[in-house]
Design an enzyme around this catalytic site. Structure first.
Site, PDB file in Angstrom:
ATOM      1  N   TYR A  35       0.836  -1.197   0.000  1.00 51.31           N
ATOM      2  CA  TYR A  35       0.000   0.000   0.000  1.00 51.31           C
ATOM      3  C   TYR A  35       0.873   1.249   0.000  1.00 51.31           C
ATOM      4  O   TYR A  35       2.090   1.183   0.195  1.00 51.31           O
ATOM      5  CB  TYR A  35      -0.935   0.009   1.215  1.00 51.31           C
ATOM      6  CG  TYR A  35      -0.253   0.361   2.521  1.00 51.31           C
ATOM      7  CD1 TYR A  35       0.554  -0.560   3.184  1.00 51.31           C
ATOM      8  CD2 TYR A  35      -0.387   1.630   3.084  1.00 51.31           C
ATOM      9  CE1 TYR A  35       1.187  -0.229   4.377  1.00 51.31           C
ATOM     10  CE2 TYR A  35       0.241   1.966   4.273  1.00 51.31           C
ATOM     11  CZ  TYR A  35       1.024   1.038   4.920  1.00 51.31           C
ATOM     12  OH  TYR A  35       1.666   1.370   6.087  1.00 51.31           O
ATOM     13  N   LYS A 149       6.516  -1.797   1.777  1.00 55.44           N
ATOM     14  CA  LYS A 149       5.334  -1.221   2.437  1.00 55.44           C
ATOM     15  C   LYS A 149       4.201  -2.244   2.332  1.00 55.44           C
ATOM     16  O   LYS A 149       3.269  -2.116   1.538  1.00 55.44           O
ATOM     17  CB  LYS A 149       4.967   0.135   1.826  1.00 55.44           C
ATOM     18  CG  LYS A 149       4.174   1.008   2.795  1.00 55.44           C
ATOM     19  CD  LYS A 149       4.316   2.476   2.460  1.00 55.44           C
ATOM     20  CE  LYS A 149       3.389   3.366   3.255  1.00 55.44           C
ATOM     21  NZ  LYS A 149       3.547   3.337   4.706  1.00 55.44           N
ATOM     22  N   GLU A 181      12.854   2.894  13.679  1.00 56.55           N
ATOM     23  CA  GLU A 181      11.925   3.952  13.240  1.00 56.55           C
ATOM     24  C   GLU A 181      10.746   3.942  14.210  1.00 56.55           C
ATOM     25  O   GLU A 181      10.874   3.402  15.313  1.00 56.55           O
ATOM     26  CB  GLU A 181      11.502   3.731  11.791  1.00 56.55           C
ATOM     27  CG  GLU A 181      10.853   2.392  11.533  1.00 56.55           C
ATOM     28  CD  GLU A 181      10.408   2.191  10.083  1.00 56.55           C
ATOM     29  OE1 GLU A 181      10.156   3.175   9.381  1.00 56.55           O
ATOM     30  OE2 GLU A 181      10.273   1.023   9.670  1.00 56.55           O
ATOM     31  N   LEU A 205      11.311   1.412   6.801  1.00 55.82           N
ATOM     32  CA  LEU A 205      10.686   1.887   5.573  1.00 55.82           C
ATOM     33  C   LEU A 205      11.438   3.144   5.116  1.00 55.82           C
ATOM     34  O   LEU A 205      11.725   4.026   5.938  1.00 55.82           O
ATOM     35  CB  LEU A 205       9.215   2.238   5.812  1.00 55.82           C
ATOM     36  CG  LEU A 205       8.493   2.615   4.524  1.00 55.82           C
ATOM     37  CD1 LEU A 205       8.162   1.362   3.707  1.00 55.82           C
ATOM     38  CD2 LEU A 205       7.232   3.398   4.805  1.00 55.82           C
TER      39      LEU A 205
HETATM   40  N1  PDD Z   1       3.218   5.492   7.212  1.00 56.27           N
HETATM   41  N2  PDD Z   1       7.877   4.163   8.612  1.00 56.27           N
HETATM   42  C1  PDD Z   1       6.725   3.474   8.656  1.00 56.27           C
HETATM   43  C2  PDD Z   1       6.708   2.155   9.347  1.00 56.27           C
HETATM   44  C3  PDD Z   1       5.575   3.995   8.034  1.00 56.27           C
HETATM   45  O1  PDD Z   1       4.434   3.297   8.058  1.00 56.27           O
HETATM   46  C4  PDD Z   1       5.638   5.270   7.407  1.00 56.27           C
HETATM   47  C5  PDD Z   1       4.448   5.873   6.726  1.00 56.27           C
HETATM   48  C6  PDD Z   1       6.869   5.947   7.398  1.00 56.27           C
HETATM   49  C7  PDD Z   1       7.035   7.282   6.710  1.00 56.27           C
HETATM   50  O2  PDD Z   1       6.931   7.158   5.317  1.00 56.27           O
HETATM   51  P1  PDD Z   1       6.505   8.388   4.405  1.00 56.27           P
HETATM   52  O3  PDD Z   1       7.399   9.520   4.769  1.00 56.27           O
HETATM   53  O4  PDD Z   1       6.724   7.897   3.036  1.00 56.27           O
HETATM   54  O5  PDD Z   1       5.055   8.679   4.693  1.00 56.27           O
HETATM   55  C8  PDD Z   1       7.965   5.363   8.000  1.00 56.27           C
HETATM   56  C9  PDD Z   1       2.004   5.887   6.541  1.00 56.27           C
HETATM   57  C10 PDD Z   1       1.757   7.336   6.641  1.00 56.27           C
HETATM   58  C11 PDD Z   1       0.857   5.016   7.024  1.00 56.27           C
HETATM   59  O6  PDD Z   1       1.086   3.806   7.111  1.00 56.27           O
HETATM   60  O7  PDD Z   1      -0.226   5.516   7.281  1.00 56.27           O
END
Ligand code: PDD
Length: 290
Positions: A35, A149, A181, A205
């Site tokens: 996703y 993801k 993270e 991620l």
């Molecule tokens: N989450 N690390 C994890 C585990 C994440 O699920 C996310 C993003 C990030 C940050 O990624 P980005 O900068 O590309 O949004 C880091 C999204 C927002 C979610 O699962 O809702």
């Protein structure tokens, strides 16, 4: 926040209430899918190419063949906003699973991936952006391939729920004390004018907002050290902040019982927040209200 009525499914646009899946669906039964969550400001996607690149990377990593190319995907996502006449701040959620088939661990033959995307309003969280958030530390019990993801978010969900039950915004994940993270965001520590964060290995991620932060830091001549820090280092941190598409760049002012930078967002965090607002062409600036 309610979902806009027209959603994208496969490469068509339909009313959201008309979409249903068989109960033997690989995303539902195995979490066999991927996703993306992409931020929207004033009806425009932010960091769209980065997200679409990551979506295709994730698909390739789990051997899902997306039936169209990146350009078509970008075009369909733009159409989704247009068809809903969306001009607000919001987000899109897009999901691709291996498809619908009788339950069997082995990949089904000749199955078409199930694709859908929908948009929702999401106002900026001015309170947390301005004041910062409290967090807990939590063991990182995820698998080895966190750069994908994937829909398998159970450890993330459980960590975030524990944060919530402790009246906190996020859970900072660690493996034997090494910070990776957060449950749904990346995390950074500032010490002596340098920003530290976990390298982009398979343990985290690779955030799209992180990519933007790397650019901002270069522009501001602030060194980025891609080295993991330890929970112990947090006690001596000058600043701590997290990033994600929904949280933007959010100051972290407490981890468990440790208060960071006297409970106030730090100056490097503020510099990066300003750079973010400029880059995302945000019209209503946070800093004006501080
Ligand atoms: N989450 N690390 C994890 C585990 C994440 O699920 C996310 C993003 C990030 C940050 O990624 P980005 O900068 O590309 O949004 C880091 C999204 C927002 C979610 O699962 O809702």
């Amino acid at each position: 926040m309610s979902v806009y009525s027209t959603i994208l499914t496969q490469s068509e646009f339909v009313d959201k209430d008309s979409l249903s899946y068989p109960f033997e669906e690989r995303g539902l039964q195995f979490g066999d899918g991927i996703y993306e969550v992409i931020r929207i400001y004033n009806g425009e996607y932010y960091l769209l190419t980065e997200h679409v690149d990551r979506l295709f990377r994730s698909a390739e990593a789990i051997k899902i063949n997306i039936p169209y190319n990146k350009e078509t995907m970008i075009d369909l996502l733009h159409q989704l906003i247009k068809k809903n006449n969306m001009t607000n701040d919001g987000k899109v959620y897009m999901q691709i699973t291996r498809g619908s088939a009788p339950r069997d661990h082995i990949f089904p033959q000749d199955v078409t991936p199930n694709i859908y995307a929908y948009i929702q309003d999401l106002p900026r969280n001015e309170k947390t952006l301005e004041n910062g958030v409290k967090t807990i530390s939590h063991r990182d019990s995820r698998w080895e391939n966190c750069y994908i993801k994937s829909l398998n978010l159970l450890p993330n969900v459980l960590a975030k729920q524990t944060a919530k039950e402790n009246s906190c915004y996020e859970a900072i994940l660690h493996r034997d004390g090494v910070v990776t993270e957060c449950s749904s965001s990346n995390i950074y520590l500032v010490k002596d004018g340098k920003v530290y964060t976990h390298p982009t290995t398979n343990k985290i991620l690779h955030g799209c907002v992180r990519m933007a932060i790397e650019r901002f830091l270069k522009e501001e001549n602030i060194p980025l050290i891609e080295e993991a820090f330890h929970l112990e280092d947090i006690k001596h941190a000058d600043e701590l902040f997290l990033s994600s598409s929904t949280s933007e760049i959010t100051p972290v002012i407490q981890v468990d019982h440790v208060v960071v930078s006297n409970g106030e967002p730090g100056s490097i965090t503020r510099t990066l927040q300003k750079a973010y607002e400029q880059d995302a062409k945000i019209t209503k600036k946070l800093m004006e209200s501080i």
